[in-house]
Design a protein around this motif. Structure first.
Motif, short mmCIF file in Angstrom:
data_model
loop_
_atom_site.label_atom_id
_atom_site.label_comp_id
_atom_site.label_asym_id
_atom_site.label_seq_id
_atom_site.Cartn_x
_atom_site.Cartn_y
_atom_site.Cartn_z
N VAL A 8 0.85 -1.19 0.00
CA VAL A 8 0.00 0.00 0.00
C VAL A 8 0.89 1.24 0.00
O VAL A 8 1.79 1.38 0.84
N ARG A 9 0.64 2.12 -0.97
CA ARG A 9 1.38 3.38 -1.05
C ARG A 9 0.37 4.50 -0.84
O ARG A 9 -0.75 4.43 -1.36
N ALA A 10 0.74 5.51 -0.08
CA ALA A 10 -0.16 6.63 0.18
C ALA A 10 0.58 7.93 -0.09
O ALA A 10 1.69 8.13 0.40
N VAL A 11 -0.06 8.80 -0.87
CA VAL A 11 0.55 10.09 -1.19
C VAL A 11 -0.51 11.18 -1.05
O VAL A 11 -1.68 10.97 -1.39
N PRO A 12 -0.12 12.35 -0.52
CA PRO A 12 -1.09 13.46 -0.44
C PRO A 12 -1.63 13.80 -1.83
O PRO A 12 -0.91 13.74 -2.82
N LEU A 54 -9.24 7.03 -3.10
CA LEU A 54 -9.05 8.41 -2.69
C LEU A 54 -9.76 8.62 -1.36
O LEU A 54 -10.97 8.38 -1.24
N VAL A 55 -8.99 9.08 -0.37
CA VAL A 55 -9.54 9.34 0.96
C VAL A 55 -9.67 10.85 1.11
O VAL A 55 -8.66 11.57 1.10
N VAL A 56 -10.90 11.33 1.19
CA VAL A 56 -11.16 12.78 1.24
C VAL A 56 -11.43 13.18 2.69
O VAL A 56 -12.26 12.56 3.38
N LEU A 57 -10.75 14.23 3.14
CA LEU A 57 -10.87 14.71 4.52
C LEU A 57 -11.49 16.10 4.55
O LEU A 57 -11.49 16.82 3.54
N PRO A 60 -6.85 19.68 6.62
CA PRO A 60 -5.57 19.43 5.94
C PRO A 60 -5.00 18.06 6.29
O PRO A 60 -5.17 17.56 7.41
N VAL A 61 -4.34 17.46 5.33
CA VAL A 61 -3.69 16.16 5.52
C VAL A 61 -2.44 16.34 6.38
O VAL A 61 -1.71 17.32 6.24
N THR A 62 -2.22 15.39 7.29
CA THR A 62 -1.02 15.43 8.13
C THR A 62 -0.11 14.24 7.79
O THR A 62 -0.54 13.27 7.15
N ASP A 63 1.13 14.32 8.26
CA ASP A 63 2.05 13.19 8.07
C ASP A 63 1.52 11.94 8.78
O ASP A 63 1.76 10.81 8.31
N LEU A 64 0.82 12.13 9.88
CA LEU A 64 0.26 10.98 10.60
C LEU A 64 -0.79 10.26 9.76
O LEU A 64 -0.90 9.03 9.78
N VAL A 66 -0.89 10.07 6.46
CA VAL A 66 -0.19 9.33 5.41
C VAL A 66 0.46 8.08 5.99
O VAL A 66 0.39 6.99 5.41
N ALA A 67 1.09 8.23 7.16
CA ALA A 67 1.73 7.08 7.80
C ALA A 67 0.70 6.00 8.15
O ALA A 67 0.93 4.80 7.95
N ALA A 68 -0.46 6.42 8.65
CA ALA A 68 -1.50 5.45 9.03
C ALA A 68 -2.02 4.71 7.80
O ALA A 68 -2.25 3.49 7.84
N LEU A 69 -2.17 5.43 6.70
CA LEU A 69 -2.70 4.79 5.48
C LEU A 69 -1.67 3.84 4.86
O LEU A 69 -2.03 2.84 4.25
N ARG A 70 -0.39 4.15 5.02
CA ARG A 70 0.63 3.24 4.50
C ARG A 70 0.66 1.92 5.27
O ARG A 70 1.12 0.91 4.77
N ARG A 71 0.16 1.95 6.50
CA ARG A 71 0.11 0.73 7.32
C ARG A 71 -1.24 0.03 7.19
O ARG A 71 -1.47 -1.00 7.84
#
Length: 208
Positions: A8-12, A54-57, A60-64, A66-71
């Motif tokens: 799983v790859r996650a990018v803003p 696509l995960v819509v919030l 604003p997107v945070t580093d946390l 992105v990290a959570a989605l990569r896991r």
């Protein structure tokens, strides 16, 4: 492009969304189910595609994030939020014989196999109300037509690659046409407007 070693790859994606890319397209429904069951804070919408989500919030997107989605781990056995859909289909499409030939059987065999399947709407796209249906066995995967048609009628039931689909309105198209249905695929006055929504199970019922 995803790395097989990175499932799983996650990018803003802009400042209020994250695009999750799965190495295996079959994982996307499970990823969607996992986030539906345990959403991120401020999660507004999930938009699945062939191999992305696509995960819509609402923030604003945070580093946390992105990290959570990569896991993120796909949930086993997505539970569709929508009701099952049965589509009455007249199997008289202009490509029915060719698809039967390509799949090594008769037209009757092809119809029997298609009506026995329980397909799933993996994602929507191409046109409002067009659902990409997964669940075709590999030997029913057929190529697109070498030359697309300039006009495919509304309700045409079609196959291409690993997908089945139903054209919601007249449009150009290159899928192989095997039948037609009179079901209304998209209606702006209905809630939701699309009959085939991601996660819904779909069956074809032969009518003559």
């Amino acid at each position: 492009m995803t790395d097989p070693q990175e499932p799983v790859r996650a990018v803003p994606y802009g400042d209020r969304a994250v695009l999750v890319e799965a190495a295996d397209p079959a994982a996307v429904p499970g990823l969607r189910a996992a986030l539906a069951a345990a959403p991120l804070t401020g999660q507004l919408d999930l938009v699945p595609a062939a191999r992305t989500l696509l995960v819509v919030l609402d923030r604003p997107v945070t580093d946390l994030d992105v990290a959570a989605l990569r896991r993120l781990t796909p949930a086993a056995g997505e539970r569709p939020a929508a009701a099952d859909v049965e589509l009455p289909v007249v199997f008289d499409g202009p490509d029915l014989a060719e698809v039967a030939r390509l799949t090594g059987g008769s037209a009757a065999d092809l119809v029997s196999r298609l009506t026995a399947l329980r397909l799933t709407v993996a994602f929507s796209g191409f046109a409002p109300g067009f659902g990409y249906l997964t669940g075709l066995p590999a030997d029913l995967h057929v190529p697109r037509r070498p030359t697309p048609r300039t006009r495919v009628p509304a309700g045409a039931v079609a196959l291409a690659g690993p997908y089945a689909g139903v054209y919601p309105r007249p449009s150009p198209g290159g899928w192989q046409l095997v039948g037609r249905t009179d079901a209304l695929l998209f209606d702006v006055d209905r809630d939701p407007p699309a009959l085939l929504v991601p996660g819904a199970a779909v069956r074809f019922r032969e009518v003559r």
